[in-house]
Design a protein around this motif. Sequence first.
Motif, PDB file in Angstrom:
ATOM      1  N   GLY A  10       0.773  -1.049   0.089  1.00 47.38           N
ATOM      2  CA  GLY A  10      -0.075   0.010  -0.076  1.00 47.38           C
ATOM      3  C   GLY A  10       0.759   1.200  -0.070  1.00 47.38           C
ATOM      4  N   SER A  11       0.012   2.232  -0.025  1.00 43.49           N
ATOM      5  CA  SER A  11       0.953   3.521  -0.075  1.00 43.49           C
ATOM      6  C   SER A  11       1.586   4.137   1.043  1.00 43.49           C
ATOM      7  CB  SER A  11      -0.067   4.774  -0.484  1.00 43.49           C
ATOM      8  OG  SER A  11      -1.155   4.946   0.450  1.00 43.49           O
ATOM      9  N   ARG A  12       1.322   3.472   2.445  1.00 42.15           N
ATOM     10  CA  ARG A  12       1.778   3.612   3.637  1.00 42.15           C
ATOM     11  C   ARG A  12       2.393   2.696   4.293  1.00 42.15           C
ATOM     12  NH1 ARG A  12       0.619   8.628   5.659  1.00 42.15           N
ATOM     13  NH2 ARG A  12       1.232   7.976   7.859  1.00 42.15           N
ATOM     14  N   GLY A  13       2.551   1.323   3.619  1.00 45.37           N
ATOM     15  CA  GLY A  13       3.021   0.141   4.235  1.00 45.37           C
ATOM     16  C   GLY A  13       2.614  -1.066   3.530  1.00 45.37           C
ATOM     17  N   GLU A  14       3.346  -2.108   4.044  1.00 49.66           N
ATOM     18  CA  GLU A  14       3.194  -3.516   3.447  1.00 49.66           C
ATOM     19  C   GLU A  14       2.770  -4.444   4.564  1.00 49.66           C
ATOM     20  OE1 GLU A  14       6.006  -6.788   1.088  1.00 49.66           O
ATOM     21  OE2 GLU A  14       6.989  -4.858   1.796  1.00 49.66           O
ATOM     22  N   LEU A  15       1.648  -5.260   3.955  1.00 52.59           N
ATOM     23  CA  LEU A  15       1.293  -6.262   4.983  1.00 52.59           C
ATOM     24  C   LEU A  15       1.710  -7.793   4.161  1.00 52.59           C
ATOM     25  CD1 LEU A  15      -2.401  -6.628   6.144  1.00 52.59           C
ATOM     26  CD2 LEU A  15      -1.356  -8.588   4.963  1.00 52.59           C
ATOM     27  N   SER A  16       2.139  -8.441   5.028  1.00 54.21           N
ATOM     28  CA  SER A  16       2.562  -9.806   4.538  1.00 54.21           C
ATOM     29  C   SER A  16       1.925 -11.003   5.456  1.00 54.21           C
ATOM     30  CB  SER A  16       4.106  -9.996   4.567  1.00 54.21           C
ATOM     31  OG  SER A  16       4.589  -9.756   5.744  1.00 54.21           O
ATOM     32  N   TYR A  17       1.714 -12.028   5.062  1.00 53.97           N
ATOM     33  CA  TYR A  17       1.008 -13.027   5.654  1.00 53.97           C
ATOM     34  C   TYR A  17       1.580 -14.415   5.213  1.00 53.97           C
ATOM     35  CZ  TYR A  17      -2.558 -16.666   6.668  1.00 53.97           C
ATOM     36  OH  TYR A  17      -3.296 -17.760   6.943  1.00 53.97           O
ATOM     37  N   ASN A  18       2.095 -15.273   6.213  1.00 49.64           N
ATOM     38  CA  ASN A  18       2.975 -16.487   5.781  1.00 49.64           C
ATOM     39  C   ASN A  18       2.299 -17.679   5.972  1.00 49.64           C
ATOM     40  OD1 ASN A  18       2.830 -16.636   8.663  1.00 49.64           O
ATOM     41  ND2 ASN A  18       4.719 -16.384   8.907  1.00 49.64           N
ATOM     42  N   GLY A  19       0.686 -17.683   6.081  1.00 51.22           N
ATOM     43  CA  GLY A  19       0.293 -18.699   6.395  1.00 51.22           C
ATOM     44  C   GLY A  19      -0.255 -18.986   7.871  1.00 51.22           C
ATOM     45  N   LYS A  20       0.409 -18.235   8.878  1.00 47.69           N
ATOM     46  CA  LYS A  20       0.090 -18.349  10.085  1.00 47.69           C
ATOM     47  C   LYS A  20      -0.188 -17.104  10.941  1.00 47.69           C
ATOM     48  CE  LYS A  20       3.082 -22.509  10.540  1.00 47.69           C
ATOM     49  NZ  LYS A  20       3.235 -22.694   8.983  1.00 47.69           N
ATOM     50  N   GLU A  21       0.709 -16.212  10.686  1.00 46.89           N
ATOM     51  CA  GLU A  21       0.641 -14.759  11.198  1.00 46.89           C
ATOM     52  C   GLU A  21       0.797 -13.504  10.130  1.00 46.89           C
ATOM     53  OE1 GLU A  21       3.348 -14.417  14.171  1.00 46.89           O
ATOM     54  OE2 GLU A  21       5.039 -14.139  12.795  1.00 46.89           O
ATOM     55  N   ILE A  22       0.372 -12.414  10.449  1.00 41.53           N
ATOM     56  CA  ILE A  22       0.190 -11.353   9.791  1.00 41.53           C
ATOM     57  C   ILE A  22       1.444 -10.370  10.076  1.00 41.53           C
ATOM     58  CG2 ILE A  22      -0.948  -9.329   8.779  1.00 41.53           C
ATOM     59  CD1 ILE A  22      -3.636 -10.968   9.500  1.00 41.53           C
ATOM     60  N   ASN A  23       2.229  -9.857   9.472  1.00 46.26           N
ATOM     61  CA  ASN A  23       3.153  -8.665   9.781  1.00 46.26           C
ATOM     62  C   ASN A  23       3.012  -7.362   9.008  1.00 46.26           C
ATOM     63  OD1 ASN A  23       5.838  -7.877  11.023  1.00 46.26           O
ATOM     64  ND2 ASN A  23       6.302  -7.502   9.052  1.00 46.26           N
ATOM     65  N   VAL A  24       2.775  -6.274   9.328  1.00 47.01           N
ATOM     66  CA  VAL A  24       2.574  -5.070   8.865  1.00 47.01           C
ATOM     67  C   VAL A  24       3.712  -4.227   9.143  1.00 47.01           C
ATOM     68  CG1 VAL A  24       1.092  -2.854   8.708  1.00 47.01           C
ATOM     69  CG2 VAL A  24       0.333  -5.012   9.105  1.00 47.01           C
ATOM     70  N   PHE A  25       4.340  -3.774   7.974  1.00 44.83           N
ATOM     71  CA  PHE A  25       5.481  -2.769   8.376  1.00 44.83           C
ATOM     72  C   PHE A  25       5.309  -1.258   7.743  1.00 44.83           C
ATOM     73  CE2 PHE A  25       9.175  -0.230   6.351  1.00 44.83           C
ATOM     74  CZ  PHE A  25      10.047  -0.525   7.290  1.00 44.83           C
ATOM     75  N   ASP A  26       5.222  -0.439   8.782  1.00 45.79           N
ATOM     76  CA  ASP A  26       4.851   1.157   8.507  1.00 45.79           C
ATOM     77  C   ASP A  26       5.895   1.691   7.904  1.00 45.79           C
ATOM     78  OD1 ASP A  26       4.412   3.865   9.390  1.00 45.79           O
ATOM     79  OD2 ASP A  26       2.712   3.097   9.820  1.00 45.79           O
ATOM     80  N   SER A  71       7.567  -2.823  12.317  1.00 45.60           N
ATOM     81  CA  SER A  71       6.840  -3.898  12.064  1.00 45.60           C
ATOM     82  C   SER A  71       5.892  -4.242  13.377  1.00 45.60           C
ATOM     83  CB  SER A  71       7.732  -5.209  11.547  1.00 45.60           C
ATOM     84  OG  SER A  71       8.566  -4.834  10.422  1.00 45.60           O
ATOM     85  N   THR A  72       4.663  -4.764  13.132  1.00 44.57           N
ATOM     86  CA  THR A  72       3.830  -5.057  13.864  1.00 44.57           C
ATOM     87  C   THR A  72       3.246  -6.397  13.618  1.00 44.57           C
ATOM     88  OG1 THR A  72       3.295  -2.955  14.435  1.00 44.57           O
ATOM     89  CG2 THR A  72       1.739  -4.468  15.215  1.00 44.57           C
ATOM     90  N   LYS A  73       3.153  -7.416  14.303  1.00 44.67           N
ATOM     91  CA  LYS A  73       2.595  -8.697  14.121  1.00 44.67           C
ATOM     92  C   LYS A  73       1.308  -8.510  14.404  1.00 44.67           C
ATOM     93  CE  LYS A  73       7.164 -11.414  14.215  1.00 44.67           C
ATOM     94  NZ  LYS A  73       7.076 -11.251  12.778  1.00 44.67           N
ATOM     95  N   HIS A  74       0.409  -9.333  13.817  1.00 45.12           N
ATOM     96  CA  HIS A  74      -1.252  -9.476  14.253  1.00 45.12           C
ATOM     97  C   HIS A  74      -1.444 -10.954  14.147  1.00 45.12           C
ATOM     98  CE1 HIS A  74      -1.931  -5.138  13.740  1.00 45.12           C
ATOM     99  NE2 HIS A  74      -0.771  -4.965  12.807  1.00 45.12           N
ATOM    100  N   THR A  75      -2.233 -11.569  14.974  1.00 44.16           N
ATOM    101  CA  THR A  75      -2.945 -12.870  14.619  1.00 44.16           C
ATOM    102  C   THR A  75      -4.247 -12.648  15.267  1.00 44.16           C
ATOM    103  OG1 THR A  75      -2.347 -15.048  15.227  1.00 44.16           O
ATOM    104  CG2 THR A  75      -1.958 -13.635  17.135  1.00 44.16           C
TER     105      THR A  75
END
Length: 426
Positions: free
Chosen positions: A329-345, A351-355
């Motif tokens: 996106g224009s402000r960050g990147e979201l990645s998902y590895n099949g188990k958890e989500i990581n958002v880089f601002d 980086s912030t992990k989400h589950t």
Amino acid sequence: MPSPVRVIVVGAGSRGETYSDYASIHPERMQVVGIADPRSFARSKLQKRHKVADENTFDDWSCVAEREKFADAVFICTPDRLHKDPAVALAKKGYHILLEKPMAVTLEDCREIAEACIQSGVILTVCHVLRYDPVISKIKTLIDSGVVGDVIHIQHLEPVGFYHFAHSFVRGNWRNEAESSFALLAKSCHDLDLIHHWAGGRRCIKVSSFGSLSHFRKENKPPGAANRCLDCSVERNCPYSAKKIYLDRVKEGWVRWPVSVICSNSVPDIESVTEALKTGPYGRCVYECDNDVCSNQVVNMEFEGGLTASFSMVAFTEEICERKTSICGSRGELSYNGKEINVFDFLTQTSTKHTAHKNVPAAFNFGGHGVADYHLVDAFISAVASEDPLLIKSGPKETLASHRLVFEAERARLENRIVFCETDHD
């Protein structure tokens, strides 16, 4: 206390068995009151589990349509090519519909199902189960919250898994397009539905696609290989050996998928699995099957506003259906590895992990989609009980739109060109 939602299961195979398991865990919310399946063993197995009366057990779904309405909803879990007729007929009888994906094998049939449900005023839930996975659902929540800004590009991978593909798409029910459907529809309509969902209402305007059947061809059969794995002198050197995939597993006590699928008329054990491999389709050499569906395919899409997306499906992977996603996106990147989500601002360069919580009763039959199957059925039963279709994550119009995208992608592959996408108004 309200009465449980009464359900008829049409198709008592793996999917029908998994979805109906919800009634065993929550009898106060759901009750299986009817079963239709032409296979006596599968029908009797489900009948005994849910204590269904003999008069409500049928060998053909049409018997249900001929009866006066005696339930609130139906689970339609028949083979892909047998979805449209029961879905349309039973919607017109006033049953709410839980329909295994894909909706149908032609766009015209998909439209007919959606129209029948809308005109009859019944809830239609097509089993795009990934929308109900708590972690994957979190991706949409994060997009809508603005953490990545404007979505610019989506990249999504489905690793099918080497033995899963051999089981389902070389030897199994989805191996041959004329008997079932093409691979993108049968396996990956989940994934194009997710991309369509993440695009947030922006219409796909054009699509291209490339793919083919690789490796699982007669010309790749090893020298000295037999037509069946149990008779094969080179089987020990083959990663797709039916002996390894099925017989070795049952010897270790494993009787669930994929072993459970190959013994349709008995409980899987060493004797029944051995017999199935000697005489049935799952014992065939993967280089001697009548398979013709793609083993690897890419789809490239452009949505309104310049959003681009790329999807890849490939058979030859270690991981089985553990999707990988990157959303830029224009402000960050979201990645998902099949188990958890990581958002880089991009602003803070952090980086912030989400589950998400995956609270599911341990007794639920997890089938092939983890906790998503449970949450799908839970949402459908809640929607029917409260007569609130908004509890469903994808209604008939949105589901039809994502299916249309699948058909247009396959047309692009077959015609070797860019397809400019139509709408229902074109």
